[in-house]
Design an enzyme around this catalytic site. Structure first.
Site, PDB file in Angstrom:
ATOM      1  N   HIS A   1       9.576   1.154   5.779  1.00  0.00           N
ATOM      2  CA  HIS A   1      10.458   0.027   5.515  1.00  0.00           C
ATOM      3  C   HIS A   1       9.664  -1.262   5.389  1.00  0.00           C
ATOM      4  O   HIS A   1       8.530  -1.373   5.866  1.00  0.00           O
ATOM      5  CB  HIS A   1      11.527  -0.119   6.601  1.00  0.00           C
ATOM      6  CG  HIS A   1      10.987  -0.333   7.985  1.00  0.00           C
ATOM      7  ND1 HIS A   1      10.410   0.690   8.718  1.00  0.00           N
ATOM      8  CD2 HIS A   1      10.921  -1.434   8.775  1.00  0.00           C
ATOM      9  CE1 HIS A   1      10.029   0.235   9.889  1.00  0.00           C
ATOM     10  NE2 HIS A   1      10.314  -1.069   9.954  1.00  0.00           N
TER      11      HIS A   1
ATOM     12  N   ARG B   1       0.878   0.444   9.415  1.00  0.00           N
ATOM     13  CA  ARG B   1       1.093  -0.330   8.189  1.00  0.00           C
ATOM     14  C   ARG B   1       0.436   0.343   6.991  1.00  0.00           C
ATOM     15  O   ARG B   1      -0.660   0.890   7.083  1.00  0.00           O
ATOM     16  CB  ARG B   1       0.550  -1.747   8.367  1.00  0.00           C
ATOM     17  CG  ARG B   1       1.220  -2.504   9.515  1.00  0.00           C
ATOM     18  CD  ARG B   1       0.596  -3.880   9.734  1.00  0.00           C
ATOM     19  NE  ARG B   1       1.223  -4.524  10.892  1.00  0.00           N
ATOM     20  CZ  ARG B   1       0.797  -4.410  12.137  1.00  0.00           C
ATOM     21  NH1 ARG B   1      -0.269  -3.652  12.394  1.00  0.00           N
ATOM     22  NH2 ARG B   1       1.411  -5.031  13.114  1.00  0.00           N
TER      23      ARG B   1
END
Length: 398
Positions: free
Chosen positions: A262, A281
């Site tokens: 997301h 990440r």
């Protein structure tokens, strides 16, 4: 119950005004991305108290069974299971994934064994917990959450005359399963295969131009263009063609499970999550990126975003029940000045978003909250009654 103060996080993507205005402080031009209300070891809330416990984690450690309750201690140990935040994004956040509990435990122990300091910016796992989260919008809120159907990605990329678009479309058409989606995502983010910066910017320009000539997905094209402007040359911008665009209006909520890739694009929201700061990440950030570890944790099964509809409880409260045991979020609106019961009997954090209110417990504990002020309510205080005018949010344990 005790008044607590937030710990502010000054990340570059934050708004300079939204959180200071909510807290009733004067903006000084510095971005304020997040306000943390909780007891996570990396940023525990200061407690306004005279009993010698200056931070919430220390207060809980002094008497965990009184503060948390026997049930919570039995299920989660001697720690607060949730963390409450306000986030204010004026620019897109990183493309990220949060681990499951099993992944977090394994990753944490591996980094401990390697001697990676817990405050090292290259560390992936700062605790042993998962980090599912629920987002409750306070403003118009834009995000990308989870993978869309491969068929839809192929439709969006049809006719786009660019080698990156053609490769992605061929990949998901050849294998429209989660494996094909994983292959397309891996191609975009892996150092060995990721598109060159000029290719990313060229494709973003083509999709932005398509907005003027007729787009099969204006939200997707706008997202790619926005991300490419914020992070030029970063192939994370192109992942928007694989992901579900999500728009929340104020008062709407969405759940992000562990494993769901997301990126929050813009807006102000309350977040409640498991008590963790584990973030993996994939891009759109100057922070540490670990692609192999992220690919081990990401769930590539296509699924629609999980919007949570509230259930009305008592007279003035809506409760957003997340499909996890760590937390739930309730929103209480006070419009007539009459007392209203709030749900929950375990440890709670109450944040006043608007107006002013008075909290009173069965144990005759009492606290006044104005807009932007928060309180920790221990399990021993029992049920709460609130009176006043405005809106409050409460994080609690189911």
């Amino acid at each position: 119950m005790r008044a607590i103060d937030p710990v502010l996080q000054h990340y570059a993507w934050g708004s300079a005004t939204a959180i200071p205005e909510l807290l009733g402080t004067v903006p000084d031009g510095t971005p304020v991305a997040e306000a943390w209300f909780g007891a996570h070891a990396s940023a525990p809330s200061p407690v306004r108290t005279g009993d010698g416990a200056p931070r919430l984690d220390a207060l809980l450690a002094d008497d965990p069974r009184d503060m948390l309750g026997e049930d919570v201690v039995a299920r989660f140990g001697e720690r607060l299971p949730f963390l409450l935040k306000v986030i204010a994004a004026s620019a897109p956040l990183s493309l990220q994934v949060h681990p499951t509990i099993a992944q977090a435990v394994a990753g944490y122990e591996a980094e401990e064994a390697r001697g990676v300091p817990r405050d090292d910016p290259r560390r992936n796992y700062r605790d042993r917990n998962h980090k599912p989260e629920l987002v409750y919008a306070l403003s118009h809120f834009e995000a990308l959450i989870g993978f869309r159907a491969a068929r839809r990605t192929a439709e969006i990329l049809a006719g786009v005359d660019h080698p990156v678009a053609k490769h992605l479309r061929e990949t998901v058409m050849h294998d429209p399963t989660a494996d094909g989606v994983r292959a397309a995502f891996t191609h975009l983010v892996s150092p060995q295969t990721r598109p060159a910066p000029d290719e990313v910017d060229e494709l973003a320009a083509i999709l932005e131009e398509r907005l003027r000539t007729g787009s099969p997905s204006p939200r997707t094209d706008r997202a790619v263009a926005r991300l490419a402007r914020a992070y030029p040359g970063d192939p994370g911008a192109v992942t928007a063609v694989l992901l579900n665009p999500v728009t929340l209006r104020p008062g709407e909520a969405c759940f992000v499970p562990a494993g769901a890739v997301h990126a929050y694009l813009q807006g102000v929201a309350v977040e409640v999550m498991a008590n963790s700061d584990n973030v993996l990440r994939a891009g759109l950030t100057p922070k540490h990126i670990d692609i192999p570890e992220l690919l081990r944790t990401v769930d590539c099964v296509a699924a629609p975003p999980i919007r949570i509809a509230p259930e009305h409880s008592f007279d003035a409260t809506d409760v957003f029940y997340a499909p996890v045991d760590d937390f739930e979020l309730s929103v209480t609106r006070l419009t007539d000045g009459r007392p209203a019961r709030m749900p929950g009997v375990g440890p709670r954090i109450v944040l006043c978003l608007e107006g002013a209110s008075s909290l009173r417990s069965d144990g005759d504990q009492h606290l006044e909250l104005a807009a932007g002020q928060a309180a920790f309510v221990p399990a021993s205080d029992g049920p709460l009654v609130v009176q006043g005018f405005g809106r409050l949010v409460q994080a609690s344990v189911p």
